[in-house]
Design an enzyme around this catalytic site. Structure first.
Site, PDB file in Angstrom:
ATOM      1  CE1 TYR A   1       4.714  -5.387  -4.037  1.00 22.78           C
ATOM      2  CE2 TYR A   1       4.046  -4.654  -1.851  1.00 22.78           C
ATOM      3  CZ  TYR A   1       4.601  -4.385  -3.087  1.00 22.78           C
ATOM      4  OH  TYR A   1       5.068  -3.127  -3.364  1.00 22.78           O
TER       5      TYR A   1
ATOM      6  CE  LYS B   1       8.202  -4.167  -4.431  1.00 27.29           C
ATOM      7  NZ  LYS B   1       8.853  -3.677  -5.640  1.00 27.29           N
TER       8      LYS B   1
ATOM      9  CB  SER C   1       6.919  -1.381  -0.201  1.00 28.34           C
ATOM     10  OG  SER C   1       5.738  -1.260   0.540  1.00 28.34           O
TER      11      SER C   1
HETATM   12  P1  NAD Z   1       2.220  -0.359 -11.398  1.00 28.56           P
HETATM   13  O1  NAD Z   1       1.666  -1.726 -11.460  1.00 28.56           O
HETATM   14  O2  NAD Z   1       1.358   0.777 -11.818  1.00 28.56           O
HETATM   15  O3  NAD Z   1       3.581  -0.283 -12.245  1.00 28.56           O
HETATM   16  C1  NAD Z   1       4.432  -1.385 -12.426  1.00 28.56           C
HETATM   17  C2  NAD Z   1       4.720  -1.475 -13.909  1.00 28.56           C
HETATM   18  O4  NAD Z   1       5.589  -2.572 -14.138  1.00 28.56           O
HETATM   19  C3  NAD Z   1       3.467  -1.709 -14.754  1.00 28.56           C
HETATM   20  O5  NAD Z   1       3.477  -0.807 -15.840  1.00 28.56           O
HETATM   21  C4  NAD Z   1       3.618  -3.150 -15.230  1.00 28.56           C
HETATM   22  O6  NAD Z   1       3.015  -3.345 -16.502  1.00 28.56           O
HETATM   23  C5  NAD Z   1       5.125  -3.299 -15.265  1.00 28.56           C
HETATM   24  N1  NAD Z   1       5.613  -4.675 -15.087  1.00 28.56           N
HETATM   25  C6  NAD Z   1       5.241  -5.580 -14.160  1.00 28.56           C
HETATM   26  N2  NAD Z   1       5.956  -6.715 -14.304  1.00 28.56           N
HETATM   27  C7  NAD Z   1       6.810  -6.514 -15.338  1.00 28.56           C
HETATM   28  C8  NAD Z   1       7.802  -7.309 -15.966  1.00 28.56           C
HETATM   29  N3  NAD Z   1       8.048  -8.549 -15.561  1.00 28.56           N
HETATM   30  N4  NAD Z   1       8.480  -6.781 -17.010  1.00 28.56           N
HETATM   31  C9  NAD Z   1       8.224  -5.537 -17.448  1.00 28.56           C
HETATM   32  N5  NAD Z   1       7.296  -4.743 -16.889  1.00 28.56           N
HETATM   33  C10 NAD Z   1       6.601  -5.213 -15.848  1.00 28.56           C
HETATM   34  O7  NAD Z   1       2.758  -0.129  -9.913  1.00 28.56           O
HETATM   35  P2  NAD Z   1       3.241   1.205  -9.201  1.00 28.56           P
HETATM   36  O8  NAD Z   1       2.240   1.564  -8.170  1.00 28.56           O
HETATM   37  O9  NAD Z   1       3.667   2.207 -10.194  1.00 28.56           O
HETATM   38  O10 NAD Z   1       4.498   0.627  -8.432  1.00 28.56           O
HETATM   39  C11 NAD Z   1       5.816   0.703  -8.976  1.00 28.56           C
HETATM   40  C12 NAD Z   1       6.768  -0.009  -8.040  1.00 28.56           C
HETATM   41  O11 NAD Z   1       6.690   0.583  -6.746  1.00 28.56           O
HETATM   42  C13 NAD Z   1       6.450  -1.488  -7.841  1.00 28.56           C
HETATM   43  O12 NAD Z   1       7.669  -2.188  -7.745  1.00 28.56           O
HETATM   44  C14 NAD Z   1       5.717  -1.516  -6.515  1.00 28.56           C
HETATM   45  O13 NAD Z   1       5.870  -2.742  -5.858  1.00 28.56           O
HETATM   46  C15 NAD Z   1       6.412  -0.400  -5.768  1.00 28.56           C
HETATM   47  N6  NAD Z   1       5.581   0.199  -4.710  1.00 28.56           N
HETATM   48  C16 NAD Z   1       4.324   0.632  -5.006  1.00 28.56           C
HETATM   49  C17 NAD Z   1       3.523   1.172  -4.004  1.00 28.56           C
HETATM   50  C18 NAD Z   1       2.113   1.608  -4.281  1.00 28.56           C
HETATM   51  O14 NAD Z   1       1.320   1.657  -3.342  1.00 28.56           O
HETATM   52  N7  NAD Z   1       1.755   1.944  -5.508  1.00 28.56           N
HETATM   53  C19 NAD Z   1       4.034   1.285  -2.701  1.00 28.56           C
HETATM   54  C20 NAD Z   1       5.327   0.850  -2.443  1.00 28.56           C
HETATM   55  C21 NAD Z   1       6.096   0.305  -3.468  1.00 28.56           C
HETATM   56  C1  WQD Z   2      -4.893   2.290   3.723  1.00 30.25           C
HETATM   57  C2  WQD Z   2      -5.862   2.327   4.911  1.00 30.25           C
HETATM   58  C3  WQD Z   2      -7.001   0.236   5.255  1.00 30.25           C
HETATM   59  C4  WQD Z   2      -9.231   0.292   1.487  1.00 30.25           C
HETATM   60  C5  WQD Z   2      -0.863  -1.071   0.729  1.00 30.25           C
HETATM   61  C6  WQD Z   2       0.169  -2.166   0.698  1.00 30.25           C
HETATM   62  C7  WQD Z   2       1.542  -1.591   0.837  1.00 30.25           C
HETATM   63  C8  WQD Z   2       1.792  -0.477  -0.188  1.00 30.25           C
HETATM   64  C9  WQD Z   2       0.699   0.529  -0.199  1.00 30.25           C
HETATM   65  C10 WQD Z   2       2.897  -1.404  -2.090  1.00 30.25           C
HETATM   66  C11 WQD Z   2      -5.806   1.060   5.749  1.00 30.25           C
HETATM   67  C12 WQD Z   2      -7.981   1.313   4.861  1.00 30.25           C
HETATM   68  C13 WQD Z   2      -8.390   0.625   2.531  1.00 30.25           C
HETATM   69  C14 WQD Z   2     -10.623   0.243   1.726  1.00 30.25           C
HETATM   70  C15 WQD Z   2     -10.239   0.903   4.000  1.00 30.25           C
HETATM   71  N1  WQD Z   2       1.858  -0.971  -1.525  1.00 30.25           N
HETATM   72  N2  WQD Z   2      -8.898   0.935   3.766  1.00 30.25           N
HETATM   73  N3  WQD Z   2     -11.080   0.574   2.965  1.00 30.25           N
HETATM   74  O1  WQD Z   2      -2.753  -1.344   3.205  1.00 30.25           O
HETATM   75  O2  WQD Z   2      -1.562   0.773   3.967  1.00 30.25           O
HETATM   76  O3  WQD Z   2      -0.775  -0.400   1.978  1.00 30.25           O
HETATM   77  O4  WQD Z   2      -0.568  -0.132  -0.319  1.00 30.25           O
HETATM   78  O5  WQD Z   2       3.985  -1.557  -1.633  1.00 30.25           O
HETATM   79  O6  WQD Z   2       2.425  -2.642   0.653  1.00 30.25           O
HETATM   80  O7  WQD Z   2      -0.094  -3.042   1.770  1.00 30.25           O
HETATM   81  O8  WQD Z   2      -2.887   0.808   1.844  1.00 30.25           O
HETATM   82  O9  WQD Z   2      -4.659   2.039   0.684  1.00 30.25           O
HETATM   83  O10 WQD Z   2      -4.926  -0.449   1.039  1.00 30.25           O
HETATM   84  O11 WQD Z   2      -5.084   1.088   2.993  1.00 30.25           O
HETATM   85  O12 WQD Z   2     -10.710   1.184   5.112  1.00 30.25           O
HETATM   86  O13 WQD Z   2     -11.418  -0.083   0.838  1.00 30.25           O
HETATM   87  O14 WQD Z   2      -7.190   2.390   4.375  1.00 30.25           O
HETATM   88  O15 WQD Z   2      -7.539  -0.613   6.216  1.00 30.25           O
HETATM   89  O16 WQD Z   2      -6.026   1.449   7.089  1.00 30.25           O
HETATM   90  P1  WQD Z   2      -2.036  -0.121   2.865  1.00 30.25           P
HETATM   91  P2  WQD Z   2      -4.427   0.850   1.538  1.00 30.25           P
END
Ligand code: NAD
Ligand code: WQD
Length: 336
Positions: free
Chosen positions: A149, A153, A124
């Site tokens: 979190y 990562k 991330s």
């Molecule tokens: P998500 O929660 O929708 O998907 C994660 C999946 O993993 C879920 O289906 C959950 O049930 C499963 N899971 C969790 N722990 C588990 C375990 N111990 N064993 C088996 N399954 C397990 O999340 P997502 O948004 O699809 O994110 C996927 C990956 O990408 C994650 O590692 C997340 O940290 C990373 N990521 C997400 C975002 C985002 O904003 N969505 C941003 C950057 C990185």
């Molecule tokens: C985006 C912008 C908020 C909600 C997070 C995690 C990051 C990654 C992606 C996993 C910001 C603003 C948000 C609301 C708002 N996930 N906001 N009102 O914080 O950039 O990233 O998700 O890896 O690790 O930190 O994403 O969508 O929460 O926020 O004003 O109700 O929207 O302040 O500027 P963020 P976000």
């Protein structure tokens, strides 16, 4: 050749599984459904008329993993499974480190036991912490994370790098996603957060569909174009394509690769609200509130390395992201 997708029932995983099946890969999904439901993968099959093999289980359960590696000819692992809420991680750090670090370690140990050497890991942009400058390229400083979190990562990235140095057979790709949004254009699969969403676009969509009354805009006094936070929103189908490109990477001869997956363009919260309103013709009720603790002012990617080496770049626009998020929300007002 079969691809093991951990967490493949989740948001990004399900969209990537769809793309893998469309490209004729054999796919095995494992998921414990802690943050998803089996319905997402049923919908994937409806869209593409193909199905992954799905096994319910936990990446922390090495005996479950052994059964999987013994049953299928797995060559590559795409590792999505993990916990992803920044705010929850501050309350439950042990669970986050257990899932995201220990779970990853057990997966690595079992991969090595079964000589499975190729791994793509979901990291991330959060590993960059507060950016010293934007855009962020892969050499930007990492590690200034402000929550468990993000730290989980960062730690797992470091572990992966050490493993790739120690084991010359390993080939590891770390993908640093910026802000994934949107849904498959069919509106059949999408993001289905538990409870009140933390993230901006699901929150806006739930205001639009009438589940939430108004959006709180967290601060309008940042040093950005309009005072609100700026992020690099990327369509989840572009991200899915980024995983295919990483899987098929032929250009890099390094065994440990890191790529930013972003668009290279930042948008403010107010710009996102305006785009959503323009595309959906729905007025979004919002109020300016205090800054959210831990938020940064602005963050966007330099995604040029992924373009140069993977031949990948994000193709979908902010309008596509808003249209597809809304189509999913409208068709599934209560999620799956
Ligand atoms: P998500 O929660 O929708 O998907 C994660 C999946 O993993 C879920 O289906 C959950 O049930 C499963 N899971 C969790 N722990 C588990 C375990 N111990 N064993 C088996 N399954 C397990 O999340 P997502 O948004 O699809 O994110 C996927 C990956 O990408 C994650 O590692 C997340 O940290 C990373 N990521 C997400 C975002 C985002 O904003 N969505 C941003 C950057 C990185
Ligand atoms: C985006 C912008 C908020 C909600 C997070 C995690 C990051 C990654 C992606 C996993 C910001 C603003 C948000 C609301 C708002 N996930 N906001 N009102 O914080 O950039 O990233 O998700 O890896 O690790 O930190 O994403 O969508 O929460 O926020 O004003 O109700 O929207 O302040 O500027 P963020 P976000």
């Amino acid at each position: 050749m079969a691809i093991l997708v951990t967490g493949g029932a989740g948001y990004i995983g399900s969209h990537t599984v769809l793309r893998l099946l469309e490209q004729n890969y054999k796919v095995i999904v494992i998921d414990n459904y802690s943050n998803s439901s089996p319905e997402s993968l049923k919908r994937v099959s409806e869209i593409c008329n193909r199905s992954p093999i799905v096994q319910q289980g936990d990446i922390c359960d090495r005996y479950f993993l052994r059964k999987i590696f013994e049953s299928y000819p797995i060559t590559d692992v795409i590792h999505f499974a993990g916990l992803k809420s920044v705010s929850e991680s501050c309350v439950k750090p042990i669970e986050y480190y257990h899932n995201n670090v220990c779970g990853g370690m057990i997966l690595l140990e079992e991969m090595q036991r079964y000589c499975v050497n190729r791994l793509i890991f979901s990291s991330s942009a959060t590993v960059y912490g507060e950016p010293e400058r934007v855009p962020l390229d892969e050499l930007s400083k990492v590690g200034g994370t402000t929550n468990p979190y993000g730290t989980s990562k960062y730690i797992f990235e470091r572990i992966l790098e050490d493993v790739s140095i120690a084991n010359p057979k390993m080939n590891i790709t770390v993908l640093r996603y910026f802000n994934p949004v949107g849904a498959h254009q069919s509106g059949k699969i999408g993001e289905d957060p538990n409870g009140i969403p933390n993230n901006l676009i699901p929150f806006i969509s739930q205001v639009a569909v009438g589940r939430l009354e108004y959006l709180s805009v967290f601060g309008n006094d940042y040093l950005t174009i309009d005072g609100t936070g700026v992020r690099d929103y990327i369509h989840v189908m572009d991200l899915a394509d980024g995983h295919i490109a990483a899987l098929e990477n032929k250009k890099s001869n390094r065994r440990f690769n890191i790529y930013n997956l972003g668009t290279g363009v930042g948008h403010s919260v107010l710009e996102i609200i305006a785009a959503f309103e323009r595309i959906t013709k729905i007025n979004i009720n919002y109020k300016i509130k205090e800054r959210r603790a831990g938020d940064i002012a602005e963050c966007w990617a330099d995604p040029s390395l992924a373009e140069k080496e993977l031949g990948w770049k994000a193709l979908r626009s902010i309008d596509d992201m808003m249209r597809d998020s809304w189509s999913w929300q409208k068709k599934n007002p209560n999620g799956y």
